[in-house]
Design an enzyme around this catalytic site. Structure first.
Site, PDB file in Angstrom:
ATOM      1  CD  GLN A  65      -2.921   1.322   1.971  1.00 58.52           C
ATOM      2  OE1 GLN A  65      -2.527   1.802   3.043  1.00 58.52           O
ATOM      3  NE2 GLN A  65      -4.282   1.246   1.737  1.00 58.52           N
ATOM      4  CB  CYS A  95      -4.867   7.251   5.644  1.00 56.74           C
ATOM      5  SG  CYS A  95      -4.227   7.456   7.441  1.00 56.74           S
ATOM      6  CE  LYS A 134      -8.529  -0.308   3.226  1.00 56.15           C
ATOM      7  NZ  LYS A 134      -9.170   0.672   4.100  1.00 56.15           N
TER       8      LYS A 134
END
Length: 322
Positions: A65, A95, A134
């Site tokens: 990631q 995030c 993501k």
């Protein structure tokens, strides 16, 4: 391009899913796709790529990631990851921490789908492994479904085929990263709607999933599930994934046998200079729910950092389990 089976994946978790954690998880499940902690482009381009990128070949299938938003830097890091043998590169657009926003990556990029699309196309031109994203369902006051639809539509047109969607909004102002994992409501139905709108894309759902029964329910509507904290704190969950999700035999039936398998790895790593507590912290939840589990955790937590601590400490701790 290799086809990964992402029906079940273990989430990237900062400070947790390092190579020792992933090796342990791979003992428990041969099929799940494992993700690294988020690594920033700066850490790879200006730091020590070997420290961040090395992994054990047993970890495959394993994805890196990546946190960043400058297309050429992302492409350079993608080439690095491919040279190390990763099976996938995943872009972090989820995030919510302020530190991440200052670095111009993470959930704030939900507001910049064109930039993410450019990152995807530039990275895919640089490597022949999948580039995935993501993301959250939205940020702050973004219109829930319309904003998510626009994001997925824009980024998929650049060539991204796989979206891992955390079914919560991220509030960039006013909530801590921990609160952002718990306070914004889970909106699984929005992720299901995205799958219906984009049937040709691989849509994986993430957020608040704690049981394999929940996984199986989600799999009626989406292509895969990603589990985070539950897999870390209660890793024996992973020992049933291969049979429950993939329909093949689980590697282990007994937790103490798993522990013995991990101890072989621990001895090899200690011989290479790795401190015991860097590895033992990942197995503290192995006996969760069993009599003696607390004593097991305590013995390891209080002693693993000591100079001469080794596998005998972990064997002694296992004797606390009834």
């Amino acid at each position: 391009m290799n086809k990964l089976n992402r029906k079940f994946t273990v989430a990237p978790m900062l400070d947790w899913t390092d190579r020792h954690c992933r090796y342990f998880h791979r003992l428990l499940t041969k099929k799940s796709v494992l993700y690294t902690e988020m690594v920033t482009t700066g850490a790879l381009l200006h730091g020590d790529p070997e420290r961040h990128l090395r992994f054990n070949r047993e970890e495959h299938p394993v994805a890196l990631q990546l946190g960043g938003s400058e297309p050429q830097e992302m492409a350079a890091c993608a080439r690095l990851a491919a040279s190390y043998g990763y099976d996938e590169i995943n872009i972090n657009v989820g995030c919510p921490s302020e530190r991440v926003q200052k670095g111009a990556f993470g959930a704030c990029l939900m507001a910049e789908p064109d930039l993410i699309a450019e990152c995807v196309s530039t990275m895919q031109a640089a490597v022949n492994i999948p580039v995935t994203v993501k993301n959250r369902i939205g940020i702050d006051d973004q219109d829930d479904y319309a904003g998510l639809h626009h994001f997925v539509n824009t980024v998929s047109q650049a060539g991204c085929q796989t979206f891992i969607i955390h079914a919560r909004k991220a509030w960039l102002k006013g909530l801590s990263p921990k609160e952002n994992r718990e306070i914004p409501p889970l909106r699984y139905e929005l992720v299901y709607e995205i799958k219906q709108a984009f049937p040709h894309l691989e849509i994986i759902i993430n957020g608040g999933i704690t049981t394999l029964e929940q996984c199986q329910q989600h799999l009626q509507y989406v292509d895969g599930v990603m589990v985070g904290r539950e897999a870390y704190h209660n890793p024996w969950l992973l020992a049933q994934v291969d049979s429950a999700i993939y329909g093949v035999d689980d590697p282990f039936q007994d937790r103490k046998v798993v522990l013995e398998a991990f101890l072989t790895y621990v001895q090899e790593q200690q011989a290479a200079g790795v401190a015991l507590n860097h590895m033992s912290r990942h197995i503290l939840g192995l006996f969760q729910g069993m009599p003696g589990a607390r004593a097991f955790r305590r013995l390891i937590s209080e002693n693993a950092h000591k100079q001469n601590a080794g596998v005998e400490l972990l064997r002694d701790a296992a004797k606390k389990i009834a």
